[in-house]
Motif scaffolding. Structure first.
Motif, PDB file in Angstrom:
ATOM      1  N   ASP A  80      48.215 -37.005  -0.962  1.00  5.97           N
ATOM      2  CA  ASP A  80      48.560 -35.882  -0.072  1.00  5.97           C
ATOM      3  C   ASP A  80      49.992 -35.996   0.446  1.00  5.97           C
ATOM      4  O   ASP A  80      50.563 -35.020   0.920  1.00  5.97           O
ATOM      5  N   GLY A  85      52.480 -31.697  -1.578  1.00  7.94           N
ATOM      6  CA  GLY A  85      51.212 -31.935  -0.890  1.00  7.94           C
ATOM      7  C   GLY A  85      50.001 -32.256  -1.723  1.00  7.94           C
ATOM      8  O   GLY A  85      48.881 -32.214  -1.207  1.00  7.94           O
ATOM      9  N   SER A  86      50.189 -32.585  -2.992  1.00  2.00           N
ATOM     10  CA  SER A  86      49.017 -33.006  -3.766  1.00  2.00           C
ATOM     11  C   SER A  86      49.436 -33.781  -5.004  1.00  2.00           C
ATOM     12  O   SER A  86      50.620 -33.878  -5.322  1.00  2.00           O
ATOM     13  N   GLN A 115      47.393 -25.315  -5.278  1.00  2.92           N
ATOM     14  CA  GLN A 115      48.189 -26.550  -5.306  1.00  2.92           C
ATOM     15  C   GLN A 115      48.930 -26.720  -6.627  1.00  2.92           C
ATOM     16  O   GLN A 115      50.100 -27.082  -6.646  1.00  2.92           O
ATOM     17  N   PRO A 348      42.674 -33.936   5.182  1.00  2.00           N
ATOM     18  CA  PRO A 348      42.660 -33.914   3.716  1.00  2.00           C
ATOM     19  C   PRO A 348      42.432 -32.495   3.191  1.00  2.00           C
ATOM     20  O   PRO A 348      41.883 -31.653   3.907  1.00  2.00           O
ATOM     21  N   ALA A 349      42.831 -32.241   1.958  1.00  2.00           N
ATOM     22  CA  ALA A 349      42.451 -30.980   1.313  1.00  2.00           C
ATOM     23  C   ALA A 349      40.925 -30.916   1.272  1.00  2.00           C
ATOM     24  O   ALA A 349      40.261 -31.952   1.186  1.00  2.00           O
ATOM     25  N   SER A 352      39.652 -32.858  -1.633  1.00  2.00           N
ATOM     26  CA  SER A 352      39.610 -34.310  -1.423  1.00  2.00           C
ATOM     27  C   SER A 352      38.506 -34.701  -0.451  1.00  2.00           C
ATOM     28  O   SER A 352      37.946 -35.801  -0.541  1.00  2.00           O
ATOM     29  N   GLY A 378      45.012 -34.288  -1.950  1.00  2.00           N
ATOM     30  CA  GLY A 378      45.948 -33.335  -1.367  1.00  2.00           C
ATOM     31  C   GLY A 378      45.780 -33.235   0.127  1.00  2.00           C
ATOM     32  O   GLY A 378      44.816 -33.742   0.697  1.00  2.00           O
ATOM     33  N   ARG A 379      46.741 -32.564   0.750  1.00  2.00           N
ATOM     34  CA  ARG A 379      46.656 -32.420   2.196  1.00  2.00           C
ATOM     35  C   ARG A 379      45.988 -31.091   2.555  1.00  2.00           C
ATOM     36  O   ARG A 379      45.981 -30.143   1.777  1.00  2.00           O
TER      37      ARG A 379
END
Lengths: 397, 258
Positions: A80, A85-86, A115, A348-349, A352, A378-379
Motif C-alpha cells: 500500500d 497506492g498498490s 488501482q 487497507p484496501a 487487502s 493496496g491502501r
C-alpha cells in the motif's frame, strides 16, 4: 498429436483468443523472452521500481495486532506504500517499459477497483504514452475517485455498460479494443490471467513482492515465515506473494477469495470455492458459471475481487494442493478493514482487507513463535466512502 | 468432400448468421426457413454466450436478448432436431469455447451429429488450441472450421493446410459489426490461402450491402453476414422472418452474379 498449446500450468492456461490477436501475443512473448534477460532492461526497471515506485516496500511487524490476537507473529508486506497506492505499479512499470521497447505508443487496460487503471495511467504519463482504461460502469460509480485520478493523469476512461458492468466486462471490452487496434497498442493486462504470456509476465513482475519478503524475513527473523497470505481476484498480488516460496514446502500459501454475501449465495466471487473448470478470457481455469457454461454475474463489495475467474497458476497450485484458498465475506472484510485501521493505524484496501480478515481468524490458532506474512496489496483511501455507505452513512467523496 | 464444402460447389456461397433464441426459438425457426427459401447456401446458428468477446454491440445485444429469453444449449439442440425435419441446407454452430467445453466436448459433438449440425466455429479457439476440440469433431465427422485474420500473415499456410469444411476469412480488425469500408487486401490473403487449403474460403465481418457481398464473394468463394441480419431481427422482433428473407435474397442475388 503434437501439443502446440503454450503457457500451461497443469491443465490450466493456454491461449484461447481470436486469431486476430495471435501474432500480437506471439510478438509479446518474443519481446518478453528477450528483455527479461537483458541487463539494460532490468537496470531500467529496477531504477523505476526503486526511485519512482518507492521499492523495496516495508515488511512491518504488526505488534499491536499480534498482541491483540494472541497467537502467531504478524508481519504486513506494505504494498500500500508504493507510489499509486498498490502492488499494481510493479507490473505496470514492467509492462509499460516492455511496450515502449516494442515500439508501442499506446497502453490500454481494464480496471476493477481502479488501482490498475491508475497505475497504468501513471506509467503512461511518465513514459509519454497514450492511455485508455476500460472500467465497468458499476465500478466507475463505486470508485469515482479513481476515475477522476485517471483522468487527471491524462488517461481516457471508458465506462463499460455491457453485462454486469464490472471487471469481467472491462476485460472483455479491453480485449475487443485490442483486436481493433494492435499495431501501436499494448494491452497492459493487470492480473496473472488472460492468454499466455500474460500470466507469466505479470507473475514475474509481481514476484518482487516475495523476493523482498524472503530477504526481509531472513534479515529480521533469520528464517522463513510459516504462512504467507494475500487476497485473490485474478490473483496478481497473491501470485507475487507466493512465487518465491512455492519451492519452500514449509511455507504455507493461503489465498483469500471474495465470498461476497457468502459462498452458499449467488452473490459471491469465490471462484475456487464455487466455480468449475472452464475456458474464458483467453485461459483454461476455474470460473463461476452455470451448467451451460454461461459466466455467472459475480458479486463482492470489493470491485477489485469482483471477477468470475482466477489466474491459471493459482488454479494449478489449488489442484496440486500447494496453496489453500479460503473465502472471506463482505462483512468479515469490512470488519478487518476497520480493525486494521483502529489497531495499527493502517487503512487497507477493501481487497487487502480480505487477507487481513483471514489473518485475524488464523493467528490465534497458531503459536507465538510462528510467523504470518499478510500482503496489504493496496491502501484503502479509495474505499472509505463505500465503507461508510456499507455502515449506513452517506458521505460525499 | 464434406457437406459444408459441397455448399460451395460450382457457385459462390452466401452464408447468413442468426443468434438462436433471439428473441425466441419460434422466431429463429421462421428466420432459418426464410433464409433457406431465399437461397442461403450454409447457415451459421449462434449459440448465445454471456460474454461474447469477438462480437460487436449488435450481436452482443442479440446474445443478451436470447439468454434473457431463457434459451439453453439443450433447447437449441432440440430446436435443430425439429428444424432438420425439413431444412436441408448445411448448418454450423458458431459459439464460444466455454459453451462447448462445459457441455463436455465429446457429448456436444455427438449431439451435433444426432441433430444434424455439420460444423462448429469457435472464434476464441485459435490454431494452437484447436486440439482441445478438433479431434472429437474429426472422430464424429463434424467440420471444425478455422478462421484467418488480417493479422495472420505468416500463419496463413499453417492454418489453411489443416482447414476443414471451409475457411472463415475475417475481413477486418476488431469485432463483428457492419463497416462502411473494408480496407484489408482480401485478394492477397485468398491467394495465400489457396496455396495451402483444400477447402473453399468465405469472407465475413463488416459486410452488410449487396455491393460489399458481391465484391468479397468475387475475391473468394463466398460471403458471410451476421450483424446486418441480427439488426433486422432486433428491429422487427417476432415479425422479422419476411424482412430477413427479402434481405438474404438480395444478398444471394448479388453473390450469385459475383
Amino acid at each position: 498429436m503434437e501439443n502446440k498449446s503454450k503457457g500451461r500450468f497443469g491443465v490450466h492456461g493456454g491461449q484461447y483468443i481470436p486469431e486476430t490477436l495471435m501474432n500480437a501475443v506471439i510478438e509479446l512473448e518474443k519481446a518478453y523472452d528477450h528483455y527479461k534477460n537483458d541487463p539494460e532492461f532490468n537496470r531500467e526497471l529496477t531504477k523505476l521500481l526503486n526511485e519512482y515506485a518507492g521499492r523495496p516496500s516495508l515488511l512491518y511487524y504488526a505488534e499491536k495486532m499480534t498482541k491483540d490476537l494472541g497467537g502467531a507473529k504478524i508481519y504486513l508486506k506494505r504494498e500500500d506504500l508504493n507510489h499509486t497506492g498498490s502492488h499494481k505499479i510493479n507490473n505496470v512499470l514492467g509492462q509499460a517499459l516492455l511496450a515502449k521497447k516494442m515500439g508501442k505508443t499506446r497502453l490500454i487496460a481494464e480496471t476493477g477497483a481502479g488501482q490498475h487503471g491508475v497505475a497504468t495511467a501513471t506509467a503512461a504519463a511518465l513514459m509519454g504514452m497514450e492511455c485508455v482504461v476500460f472500467m465497468g460502469e458499476e465500478d466507475t460509480k463505486r470508485q469515482a475517485l479513481n476515475v477522476f485520478r485517471m483522468r487527471l493523469l491524462g488517461a481516457e476512461v471508458i465506462p463499460v455498460k455491457t453485462g454486469t458492468a464490472t471487471l469481467k466486462d472491462a476485460v472483455s471490452e479491453a480485449m475487443r479494443e485490442w483486436t481493433r487496434r494492435i499495431d501501436d497498442t499494448h494491452y497492459c493486462l493487470g492480473s496473472v490471467m488472460g492468454p499466455h504470456p500474460f500470466p507469466t509476465i505479470v507473475r514475474d513482475f509481481q514476484a518482487v513482492i516475495s523476493k523482498e519478503i524472503k530477504e526481509q524475513m531472513l534479515e529480521l527473523e533469520g528464517r522463513l515465515p510459516d504462512v504467507v497470505m494475500a487476497c485473490v481476484g485474478g490473483g496478481s498480488n497473491a501470485m507475487g506473494t507466493f512465487y518465491n516460496f512455492v519451492n519452500d514446502p514449509q511455507v504455507k500459501l493461503i489465498g483469500c477469495e471474495a465470498a461476497g454475501r457468502g459462498i452458499d449465495t449467488f452473490e459471491t466471487a469465490a471462484t475456487l470455492n464455487t466455480g468449475k473448470l472452464g475456458i474464458f478470457h483467453g485461459m483454461k481455469s476455474y470460473f463461476c458459471q452455470d451448467e451451460y457454461g454461461q459466466i455467472a454475474p459475480v458479486y463482492s463489495i470489493s470491485a477489485g475481487l469482483d471477477y468470475p475467474g482466477i489466474g491459471p497458476e493459482h488454479a494449478y497450485l489449488h489442484d496440486i494442493g500447494r496453496a489453500q484458498y479460503v473465502a472471506i465475506t463482505d462483512e468479515e472484510a469490512v470488519q478487518a478493514f476497520e480493525y486494521l485501521s483502529r489497531t495499527e493505524g493502517i487503512i487497507p484496501a477493501i481487497e487487502s482487507a480480505h487477507a487481513v480478515a483471514h489473518a485475524i481468524k488464523l493467528a490465534p490458532t497458531m503459536k507465538p513463535d510462528e510467523i504470518i506474512v499478510v500482503t496489504v496489496s493496496g491502501r484503502g483511501d479509495k474505499d472509505v466512502a463505500a465503507i461508510a455507505r456499507y455502515r449506513g452513512e452517506e458521505i460525499y467523496e | 468432400m464434406s457437406k459444408i464444402s459441397q455448399a460451395f460447389a460450382d457457385k459462390k456461397a452466401f452464408i447468413p448468421f442468426v443468434t438462436c433464441g433471439d428473441p425466441d426459438l419460434e422466431t429463429t425457426a421462421k428466420v432459418v426457413r426464410a433464409m433457406e427459401e431465399a437461397g442461403a447456401d450454409l447457415i451459421e446458428l449462434g449459440i448465445p454466450f454471456s460474454d461474447p468477446t469477438a462480437e460487436g454491440p449488435v450481436i452482443q445485444a442479440a446474445n443478451v436478448r436470447a439468454l434473457s429469453g431463457g434459451v439453453t444449449t439443450d433447447k437449441i439442440f432440440e430446436f435443430v432436431k425439429e428444424l432438420r425435419k425439413d431444412v436441408k441446407v448445411p448448418l454450423v454452430f458458431m459459439t464460444y469455447a466455454n459453451v462447448v467445453y462445459s457441455y463436455g466436448t465429446e457429448r456436444f459433438v455427438k449431439r451435433c451429429v444426432e441433430v444434424g449440425i455439420d460444423g462448429i466455429i469457435l472464434p476464441d479457439v485459435p490454431f494452437e488450441e484447436k486440439e482441445e476440440f478438433a479431434p472429437a469433431c474429426r472422430a464424429n465427422g463434424v467440420d471444425f472450421i478455422s478462421l484467418i485474420a488480417p493479422t495472420s500473415e505468416d500463419r496463413i499456410a499453417m492454418i489453411a493446410s489443416e482447414a476443414e469444411g471451409f475457411l472463415y476469412i475475417v475481413s477486418s480488425l476488431g469485432v463483428t459489426g457492419t463497416r462502411s469500408e473494408i480496407k484489408t487486401d482480401i485478394s492477397a490473403i485468398v491467394e495465400q490461402v489457396r496455396k495451402s487449403a483444400k477447402v473453399p474460403c468465405a469472407v465475413g465481418f463488416g459486410i452488410s450491402t449487396p455491393e460489399q457481398a458481391a465484391r468479397m464473394a468475387a475475391l473468394s468463394d463466398g460471403a458471410i453476414v451476421g450483424s446486418a441480419i441480427v439488426r433486422i431481427i432486433g428491429e422487427n422482433g417476432r415479425d422479422a422472418a419476411p424482412y430477413v428473407k427479402e434481405y438474404v435474397k438480395s444478398m444471394k442475388d448479388a453473390v450469385r452474379e459475383a
